[in-house]
Design an enzyme around this catalytic site. Structure first.
Site, PDB file in Angstrom:
ATOM      1  N   GLY A 183       0.836  -1.193   0.000  1.00  0.00           N
ATOM      2  CA  GLY A 183       0.000   0.000   0.000  1.00  0.00           C
ATOM      3  C   GLY A 183       0.870   1.242   0.000  1.00  0.00           C
ATOM      4  O   GLY A 183       2.003   1.216   0.479  1.00  0.00           O
ATOM      5  N   GLN A 208       2.910   9.863   1.042  1.00  0.00           N
ATOM      6  CA  GLN A 208       4.191   9.182   1.222  1.00  0.00           C
ATOM      7  C   GLN A 208       5.177   9.476   0.097  1.00  0.00           C
ATOM      8  O   GLN A 208       6.353   9.125   0.202  1.00  0.00           O
ATOM      9  CB  GLN A 208       3.986   7.671   1.347  1.00  0.00           C
ATOM     10  CG  GLN A 208       3.294   7.266   2.632  1.00  0.00           C
ATOM     11  CD  GLN A 208       3.092   5.775   2.681  1.00  0.00           C
ATOM     12  OE1 GLN A 208       2.090   5.259   2.203  1.00  0.00           O
ATOM     13  NE2 GLN A 208       4.067   5.080   3.248  1.00  0.00           N
ATOM     14  N   CYS A 231       5.857  -0.094   7.234  1.00  0.00           N
ATOM     15  CA  CYS A 231       5.482   1.076   6.448  1.00  0.00           C
ATOM     16  C   CYS A 231       6.672   1.500   5.595  1.00  0.00           C
ATOM     17  O   CYS A 231       7.804   1.548   6.085  1.00  0.00           O
ATOM     18  CB  CYS A 231       5.077   2.211   7.388  1.00  0.00           C
ATOM     19  SG  CYS A 231       4.547   3.708   6.546  1.00  0.00           S
ATOM     20  N   LEU A 232       6.399   1.819   4.341  1.00  0.00           N
ATOM     21  CA  LEU A 232       7.474   2.270   3.458  1.00  0.00           C
ATOM     22  C   LEU A 232       8.082   3.586   3.936  1.00  0.00           C
ATOM     23  O   LEU A 232       9.227   3.888   3.607  1.00  0.00           O
ATOM     24  CB  LEU A 232       6.955   2.408   2.022  1.00  0.00           C
ATOM     25  CG  LEU A 232       6.467   1.105   1.377  1.00  0.00           C
ATOM     26  CD1 LEU A 232       5.885   1.378  -0.008  1.00  0.00           C
ATOM     27  CD2 LEU A 232       7.579   0.074   1.306  1.00  0.00           C
ATOM     28  N   HIS A 238      -4.599   1.408   7.403  1.00  0.00           N
ATOM     29  CA  HIS A 238      -3.235   1.937   7.503  1.00  0.00           C
ATOM     30  C   HIS A 238      -3.042   3.092   6.517  1.00  0.00           C
ATOM     31  O   HIS A 238      -2.537   4.159   6.883  1.00  0.00           O
ATOM     32  CB  HIS A 238      -2.241   0.800   7.218  1.00  0.00           C
ATOM     33  CG  HIS A 238      -0.810   1.201   7.219  1.00  0.00           C
ATOM     34  ND1 HIS A 238       0.074   0.787   8.189  1.00  0.00           N
ATOM     35  CD2 HIS A 238      -0.083   1.970   6.360  1.00  0.00           C
ATOM     36  CE1 HIS A 238       1.273   1.283   7.923  1.00  0.00           C
ATOM     37  NE2 HIS A 238       1.207   2.004   6.814  1.00  0.00           N
ATOM     38  N   GLU A 239      -3.451   2.884   5.266  1.00  0.00           N
ATOM     39  CA  GLU A 239      -3.248   3.917   4.241  1.00  0.00           C
ATOM     40  C   GLU A 239      -4.172   5.117   4.453  1.00  0.00           C
ATOM     41  O   GLU A 239      -3.757   6.264   4.250  1.00  0.00           O
ATOM     42  CB  GLU A 239      -3.424   3.331   2.840  1.00  0.00           C
ATOM     43  CG  GLU A 239      -2.435   2.227   2.483  1.00  0.00           C
ATOM     44  CD  GLU A 239      -0.975   2.580   2.703  1.00  0.00           C
ATOM     45  OE1 GLU A 239      -0.594   3.762   2.567  1.00  0.00           O
ATOM     46  OE2 GLU A 239      -0.193   1.666   3.019  1.00  0.00           O
ATOM     47  N   HIS A 275      -2.715   7.408   6.894  1.00  0.00           N
ATOM     48  CA  HIS A 275      -1.724   8.317   6.302  1.00  0.00           C
ATOM     49  C   HIS A 275      -2.390   9.598   5.803  1.00  0.00           C
ATOM     50  O   HIS A 275      -1.846  10.689   5.969  1.00  0.00           O
ATOM     51  CB  HIS A 275      -0.998   7.656   5.124  1.00  0.00           C
ATOM     52  CG  HIS A 275       0.172   6.824   5.508  1.00  0.00           C
ATOM     53  ND1 HIS A 275       1.286   7.334   6.138  1.00  0.00           N
ATOM     54  CD2 HIS A 275       0.411   5.502   5.332  1.00  0.00           C
ATOM     55  CE1 HIS A 275       2.160   6.366   6.337  1.00  0.00           C
ATOM     56  NE2 HIS A 275       1.653   5.242   5.865  1.00  0.00           N
TER      57      HIS A 275
END
Length: 178
Positions: free
Chosen positions: A46, A51, A96-97, A138-139, A142
């Site tokens: 994701g 991000q 997480c990226l 999660h996304e 963000h």
């Protein structure tokens, strides 16, 4: 489709609330393609636009776990709105990226329903459970300036933030020397 650079902790943009997408057009569709390429390259499941430094309410997800183009099942989600969350909970080890190489168990609702626009701008709803539900939450977090580390203990969160601030400082020092 150019890959984009990932924004990582402690960059303050990760705490910004993203703005709604006003118009779905070719440029936005190209952004979605760039985001997917960036996500796949980084081996993520994701990615929210914030991000990559773009504060728009847009995210991409693919929890299929398939690396081959013919097997990928990407979702492009624009202006998501959570309509319903289950009382039943799940715990997943999240990463997480934007917080590379850090993982923690996070408890979230097991199922949810989300209204969104797809890459063509059409209104859709999705009901998801398990990994997809966790990834969506999660996304979407963000987009609201929240990170998965906000769900862990304050002590652990502070340690992670200090670690990434130190990393960023060391990186800046190295770049200054070069």
């Amino acid at each position: 489709m150019p890959m984009r650079s990932l924004v990582t902790l402690p960059d303050p943009i990760l705490r910004e609330v993203s703005k709604p997408v006003e118009q779905v057009d070719t440029a936005l569709q190209e952004l979605a393609d760039d985001m997917l390429e960036t996500m796949y390259h980084a081996k993520g499941i994701g990615l929210a636009a914030i991000q990559i430094g773009i504060p728009l309410r847009m995210l991409v997800i693919d929890v299929s776990g398939n690396a081959e183009d013919t097997q990928k099942k990407p979702l492009v989600i624009i202006n998501p709105e959570i309509l319903w969350l289950s009382d039943e909970r799940n715990v997943y080890k999240e990463g997480c990226l934007s917080i590379p190489d850090y993982f923690a168990e996070v408890e979230r609702p097991k199922r949810l329903r989300v209204r969104y626009q797809n890459r063509e701008g059409k209104q859709k709803e999705i009901e998801a459970d398990d990994l997809l539900a966790t990834c969506l939450q999660h996304e979407i977090d963000h987009l609201d300036g929240r990170l998965f580390i906000d769900y862990i203990s304050r002590i652990k969160r502070d340690m992670v933030i200090r670690k990434f601030k130190k990393r960023a400082k060391e990186k800046n020092t190295q770049e200054a020397v070069l």
